[in-house]
Design an enzyme around this catalytic site. Structure first.
Site, mmCIF file in Angstrom:
data_model
loop_
_atom_site.group_PDB
_atom_site.id
_atom_site.type_symbol
_atom_site.label_atom_id
_atom_site.label_comp_id
_atom_site.label_asym_id
_atom_site.label_seq_id
_atom_site.Cartn_x
_atom_site.Cartn_y
_atom_site.Cartn_z
ATOM 1 N N GLY A 495 0.814 -1.203 0.000
ATOM 2 C CA GLY A 495 0.000 0.000 0.000
ATOM 3 C C GLY A 495 0.850 1.256 0.000
ATOM 4 N N ALA A 717 16.531 10.232 -3.050
ATOM 5 C CA ALA A 717 15.375 9.877 -2.209
ATOM 6 C C ALA A 717 15.757 8.950 -1.069
ATOM 7 C CB ALA A 717 14.299 9.208 -3.063
ATOM 8 N N GLY A 719 13.399 6.703 2.401
ATOM 9 C CA GLY A 719 12.076 6.214 2.803
ATOM 10 C C GLY A 719 11.327 7.168 3.710
ATOM 11 N N GLU A 722 7.584 5.613 7.933
ATOM 12 C CA GLU A 722 7.427 5.721 9.388
ATOM 13 C C GLU A 722 7.599 7.133 9.928
ATOM 14 O OE1 GLU A 722 9.756 1.698 10.635
ATOM 15 O OE2 GLU A 722 10.810 3.166 9.430
#
Lengths: 770, 289, 164
Positions: A495, A717, A719, A722
């Site tokens: 997702g 880039a 992540g 979170e």
């Protein structure tokens, strides 16, 4: 609700990276046709239902399966003894091989699988499971992480480190205790810093046990072949599942095939190995496909987020600089370690927060208790830590009479300065995130504090996280003879949009349209190794591997052009090259990329390392709230979440990641809580365990992509899955303090807790004035 | 939940006949939203479900009486209540309470009769109907009888309905001149089960309260009328100081139950605050004409 | 109990097509749809709270997991799979894509169907009305801000095409 759209629009040369491409699978999802293991049915399949422990800690005295076996339609009833005929040593786990496929001799938490029932009709399996009776001799149980440090109840008599991951190689645990791992860090001279301090602040903060509740409940289906086994599973880590199942069976990896279609949410619940061990054993035992689908209720007994206690103490000089910090963190790991030891270490070493502090000591303990196991949940322990250190930071600022933002600015870790482990911080826009939030909230301008019984307040918090290492990702890019490309990758799109982001990297590198790149979903017979989809690692780690693979393909296309006599720099379509080379539309070019970041494990004695992470994630939150002082209800009027995610590959997907993460953490902050009674979860359903819905969304949500670049990341880039969870809890607690002058130190921040604190403050002030 | 029989009686009499049994695995089934939950979790294993969907359309009709009251067929869905022009006109507080009750899908199928007969003290509809002075018509093997909604509940998930008895209608007396409000309070997510529900209905004449009904639910074991609070209101001016006295009386009177949504003390505080707010709102919204 | 009393043959209209099935009394609507290879309605919470199993029966949305299959006998059943039978996405589906109103997609069919229900009854809903109507659908990825935007966008598209 107003949504602020960041105006980050600076695509890379080919126009693919930096573009808000809709998700590649969007059409399948809005038409209900996306495939999930949830819906998968295969011929001759049996359904599994497990009988679960009703006691938190006890010896199994007897198991009576006769009534279940007698029920018409029951195919087989299986206990640990049967499992042992397939796998002689049926214990699994990523950090310790401590978790039995079915309980062996004793149970360690309520809800632990003890017996498996198989039937062709799932209703029959469920009915039969209720007919199995198990007798236990109860044993002393321990539930609290602090009590577990010294308890005479010992959850595991023998500790079995797995040795799977290099960063956890030193894991030994402490025998005859509940300590699975204790991580310690010592830097500078903490005692001297405290002795010389002008001010000392000490606090304790607690968090509660919560659950991921992915809406696709955990599910796995194993299909036995002649000498192979295929596992269709809703997993975030197909490569790990393959290796762990092969280890359990004593098979070579290539005989185990793990396939993962779309995932209906993961959030860390579907990591490492969960249902796969049991379905694998059952399928081999009965030589038929076996599917095991958990109910929402069963998920609460399978994996959760660590409850924690964090004792934090700071030495501060008269200029308001933090000179020393002591951190003691206790992680309630539940009955099985799962990945708790890594949470303990990896999060442990950032416990002092994103501050430049010369003298630091950290003790972080992974503890076994008789609760359902805890593992990874969106943030890997970081939200628990930020909750404590940013509440603490706010209290220090208040104690010193300093503005909380100014106090943070004075102490922030700046580029090149060493973090607690000694690793210099690079490409971490900690100050940028703080500045963005403060600017959005117009922090310097006066603030309306409300009137009457409704008071207003605002709060801010920033946190950071080290990424995972050591870790490996491998990607394969296959360019077909018409120039279109397939990407083979074992990263799981649950997702977060990784398929789309990875396709953008391929497209950018090969100058294709993103929509012309097809991502092949994880199938370990086909897609190469990727450690797991966790810890916001995919964009950076898998993304780098994908970029290398695409570059490898691109270089081969260039070489093909050269071999066909085209001068360098000439304009050609790959399809023409293939045609020229093979005389027809034929052939492939395969690019392979492997990415392994550099890393140095913390030294066991000091906990120090000069290269502890390949990159840092930074996230922060600012909130404006209202507190109803008559009832303690807190309403969040506005929430600003800012993250450093390097340069966004897909700004729109990134924004959704930011607001989604923040809203999930909002639930954990305000009301989500597993209520336990003697180890039993008394609210294990969405009727009683409430997760955020439409009405819980703040009136105004703003997602901010802080201007930054991760130089070592693919196209700059990194992540972001979170990062927006980090600051939410302390920002709200800080805002409550700002609004009504009371401090909550335990989550969740329920109206009752706020009201009680207000009442106590009232009583205290009346006794003081009396 | 396997192996039960789903039967569809074509009349009320047939339904009562099928339900006139000592076998407690035989139950009526209307919208089924509550029973299905109990069946799925294995709490209830039926042998026979008596589906009431075909006993006749008359049982789902909603009609306003010329006197300003309302008759609501027990098989009317909660959505029908929410959108019924009669309900909106005669008892707007009922329609308003529906918009935050469970969710649209549940309201689409759950029926008024089942909602009351389930006996769950966390439901929103019973306290509202009780505050409005509502009663239910009950039909059973021994004939029919009327029961006030406030007397319908005998315990936690228990009602006074006897063997074979079904609620056929809800009857509201004339609402003219009554000002009513319902407030509920959640303490976890916004759409949680309520920690407290409080319904009030006042008759105000010349600035003074001539009659009052105050009903608390969700926080108490069963829906409860707070008579001392009503006494504090009756005959007094509809103003803040009267409301404050009534709220203290209510707090002293109501027996709160502690659960995961809050302690008894905390719920008592919620009652103080929410009763005052409900009274204020009732006055603000004004009387039904 | 004799099987003949628990098993029943039912006939209903499924996405516009007449069909029949022989079902046991305990089978729910999600199970029934699975027999027709329709996987868009999915049981998640099992309590009618999350909306993942939303199905429209005789024009009214309900939770498939709380609906006994035998009760759709003679009725019209519409599922998410029926929305794009012409090959074109519905305006709501398109708005969900354009606004990026989902992540994992597991809850999306329910949100799309409920949005259609809302817009049929209220072509121009305010934000509070959107929140009230969709409060019974849960999205653990919490794409709520995007969903609200998608509903508004679909509403204005549908009003524009109705006016045209």
């Amino acid at each position: 609700m107003t949504i602020h759209r960041p105006t980050i629009d600076r695509p890379m040369p080919a126009g693919q990276v930096g573009r808000s491409v809709p998700r590649l699978e969007a059409r399948q999802k809005v038409t209900g046709r996306a495939d999930y293991v949830h819906n998968l049915v295969v011929p001759r399949m049996l359904y599994c239902k497990v009988v679960r422990s009703t006691v938190p800690h006890g010896r199994i005295l007897s198991i009576d399966t006769s009534a279940a076996e007698a029920l018409e339609g029951v195919y087989r009833v299986v206990t640990a003894d049967d499992i042992r005929t397939v796998v002689p040593n049926p214990f699994y786990g990523p950090a310790f091989h401590d978790q039995p496929v079915l309980a062996v001799e004793k149970v360690r938490h309520v809800g632990e699988p003890v017996v498996a029932v198989l039937a062709e009709d799932p209703y029959v399996a469920a009915e039969a499971a209720q007919l199995v009776t198990v007798e236990y001799e109860p044993m002393e149980a321990v539930f609290d992480e602090i009590e577990a440090m010294t308890s005479t109840a010992v959850v595991h008599e023998v500790l079995k480190p797995a040795g799977t991951f290099p960063d956890l190689k030193h894991l030994v645990g402490r025998r005859d205790t509940n300590i699975a791992l204790d991580y310690r860090l010592r830097r500078g001279d903490v005692d001297a810093a405290f002795a010389a301090a002008d001010h000392v602040f000490a606090h304790e903060f607690k968090t509660q046990q919560v659950m991921h509740t992915p809406l696709e409940p955990m599910v796995s289906l194993a299909e036995p072949g002649e000498d192979t086994l295929t596992i269709h599973t809703a997993s975030q880590s197909p490569s790990f599942v393959r290796i762990e199942i092969a280890r359990l069976l004593g098979w070579p990896e290539n005989r185990v095939r793990v396939k993962v279609p779309h995932l209906g949410g993961g959030f860390g619940a579907k990591l490492y190995i969960k249902l796969e061990a049991l379905v694998a054993c059952l399928a081999l035992l009965v030589r038929r496909p076996v599917k095991w689908s958990l109910t929402m209720e069963e998920q609460f007994y399978t994996i959760t987020k660590h409850a924690s206690t964090f004792r934090i103490e700071s030495a501060v000089d008269k200029e308001g600089r933090v000179t020393g910090r002591r951190c003691e963190v206790f992680w309630n790991g539940g009955a099985y370690a799962d990945i708790g030891p890594r949470v303990t270490q990896k999060s442990g070493f950032t416990a002092p927060g994103p501050y430049d502090i010369d003298n630091v000591s950290i003790d972080s303990y992974a503890l076994y208790t008789n609760r359902p196991p805890a593992g990874a949940l969106r943030g890997f322990g970081i939200p628990q830590l930020v909750w404590a250190y940013e509440s603490h930071t706010d209290l220090i600022a208040r104690g010193l009479g300093l503005d909380p933002v100014a106090f943070r600015r004075k102490n922030l870790l700046r580029d090149g300065r060493p973090q607690a482990t000694g690793t210099p911080v690079r490409d971490a826009a900690i100050e940028g995130v703080l500045d963005d939030i403060a600017a959005r909230m117009a922090w310097e301008t006066p603030f309306d504090r409300g009137s009457g019984p409704v008071k207003r307040g605002r709060g801010i918090a920033v946190g950071f996280k080290a990424s995972i290492a050591p870790t490996t990702s491998v990607a394969i890019v296959n360019v077909a003879a018409d120039g279109s490309a397939n990407l083979y990758l074992s990263t799981v799109d649950m997702g977060q949009g990784s398929d789309t982001a990875m396709a953008q990297i391929v497209a950018e590198t090969l100058t294709l349209r993103t929509e012309d790149v097809k991502v092949v979903h994880p199938d370990t017979d086909v897609t190469p190794y990727d450690m797991a989809t966790l810890g916001s690692r995919s964009t950076f780690h898998a993304g780098n591997a994908v970029k290398l693979a695409a570059e490898h393909a691109r270089d081969q296309i260039a070489a093909l052009a050269a071999s066909l006599g085209l001068p360098p720099g000439s304009n050609y379509a790959p399809a023409d090259l293939f045609k020229k080379k093979y005389g027809m539309q034929a052939g492939n070019i395969i690019g392979v990329g492997t990415y392994i970041p550099e890393y140095k494990s913390p030294a066991p004695e000091t906990g120090l390392s000069d290269n502890v992470t390949p990159f840092w994630m930074v996230g922060g939150t600012g909130v404006e709230i209202e507190v109803d002082t008559e009832t303690g209800h807190v309403r969040i009027l506005r929430m600003v979440n800012a993250c450093d995610l390097g340069r966004p590959l897909n700004p729109k997907i990134v924004e959704t990641q930011i607001s989604g993460a923040a809203l999930m953490q909002l639930g954990f902050t305000m009301f989500e809580n597993m209520d336990l009674d003697d180890g039993q979860v008394t609210n294990a359903s969405l009727a009683d365990y409430k997760i955020p819905g439409m009405h819980d969304v703040p009136d105004q949500m703003e997602s901010v992509i802080t201007e930054a670049e991760q130089k070592s990341g693919p196209y700059g880039a990194k992540g972001v899955g979170e990062s927006a969870t980090f600051g939410v809890s302390p920002a709200i607690a800080n805002a409550i303090h700002d609004a009504v002058g009371v401090r909550l130190t335990e989550m969740p921040l329920t109206p009752q807790a706020v009201f009680r604190a207000l009442r106590e403050a009232e009583l205290n002030s009346s006794t003081t004035s009396a | 939940m396997r192996g039960f029989e789903l039967v569809h009686p074509g009349s009320l009499a047939d339904a009562i006949g099928l339900l006139d049994t000592d076998d407690d695995t035989v139950r009526p089934f209307s919208g089924g939203t509550a029973l299905m939950l109990m069946m799925k979790t294995g709490v209830f294993r039926p042998s026979r479900l008596v589906h009431l969907g075909r006993i006749g359309d008359a049982y789902s009709e909603i009609t306003a009486s010329p006197a300003g009251g309302l008759r609501i067929g027990a098989m009317a869905t909660l959505s029908a209540l929410e959108h019924s022009p009669e309900v909106i006109r005669v008892a707007p507080v009922v329609a308003r309470a529906m918009t935050r009750l469970a969710n649209v899908r549940v309201r689409n199928v759950a029926c008024v009769g089942g909602n009351l007969a389930h006996g769950d003290p966390h439901m929103d509809l019973p306290p509202v109907l009780a505050a409005l002075g509502g009663s239910v018509s009950v039909a059973g093997p021994q004939g029919t009888r009327d029961v006030a909604v406030e007397k319908l509940f005998s315990g936690y998930y228990e009602t006074v309905l006897g063997r074979g008895e079904l609620i056929t209608d809800v009857v509201l007396p004339s609402q003219r001149g009554w000002s009513s409000a319902y407030l509920k309070c959640t303490t976890r997510s916004a759409d949680d089960w309520p920690a407290l529900g409080v319904a009030v209905s006042l008759r105000i004449e010349g600035g003074a309260i001539s009659e009052a009904r105050v009903v608390v639910s969700a926080a108490t074991e069963i829906l409860t009328r707070l008579t001392t609070a009503e006494s504090a209101l009756t005959g007094a001016a509809a103003d803040e100081s009267t409301f404050a006295r009534a709220c203290e009386a209510a707090a002293a009177e109501a027996e709160m139950v502690e659960d995961a949504r809050g302690s008894a003390d905390y719920k008592t505080q919620l009652l103080r605050v929410y009763l005052r707010r409900a009274l204020t709102q009732a006055v603000q919204d004004g009387a039904v004409s | 109990m004799d099987a003949s009393e628990t098993v029943k043959k039912i006939r209903f209209t499924l996405n516009g097509r007449p069909v029949s099935a022989t079902v046991e009394s305990h089978v729910d609507l999600v199970d029934l749809l699975r027999r027709f290879d329709l996987g868009g309605a999915r049981e998640s919470c099992g309590q009618g709270l999350c909306g993942c199993c939303t199905v429209v029966v005789d024009g009214v949305a309900m939770s498939g997991c709380l609906t006994l299959a035998q009760l759709v006998d003679g009725k019209r059943v519409d599922t998410i799979e029926g929305l794009d039978q012409t090959g074109a996405l519905s305006p709501v589906q398109q708005a969900f894509i354009d606004e990026g109103a989902f992540q994992c997609g597991f809850c999306t069919p329910g949100f799309v169907l409920m949005t259609h229900q809302l817009l049929e009854r209220n072509p121009d809903p305010s934000e509070p009305e959107i929140r009230d109507y969709l409060a019974g659908n849960l999205c653990r990825c919490a794409a709520y801000p995007e969903i609200i935007r998608a509903v508004k966008s679909a509403a204005s598209r549908m009003r524009a095409s109705a006016a045209a």
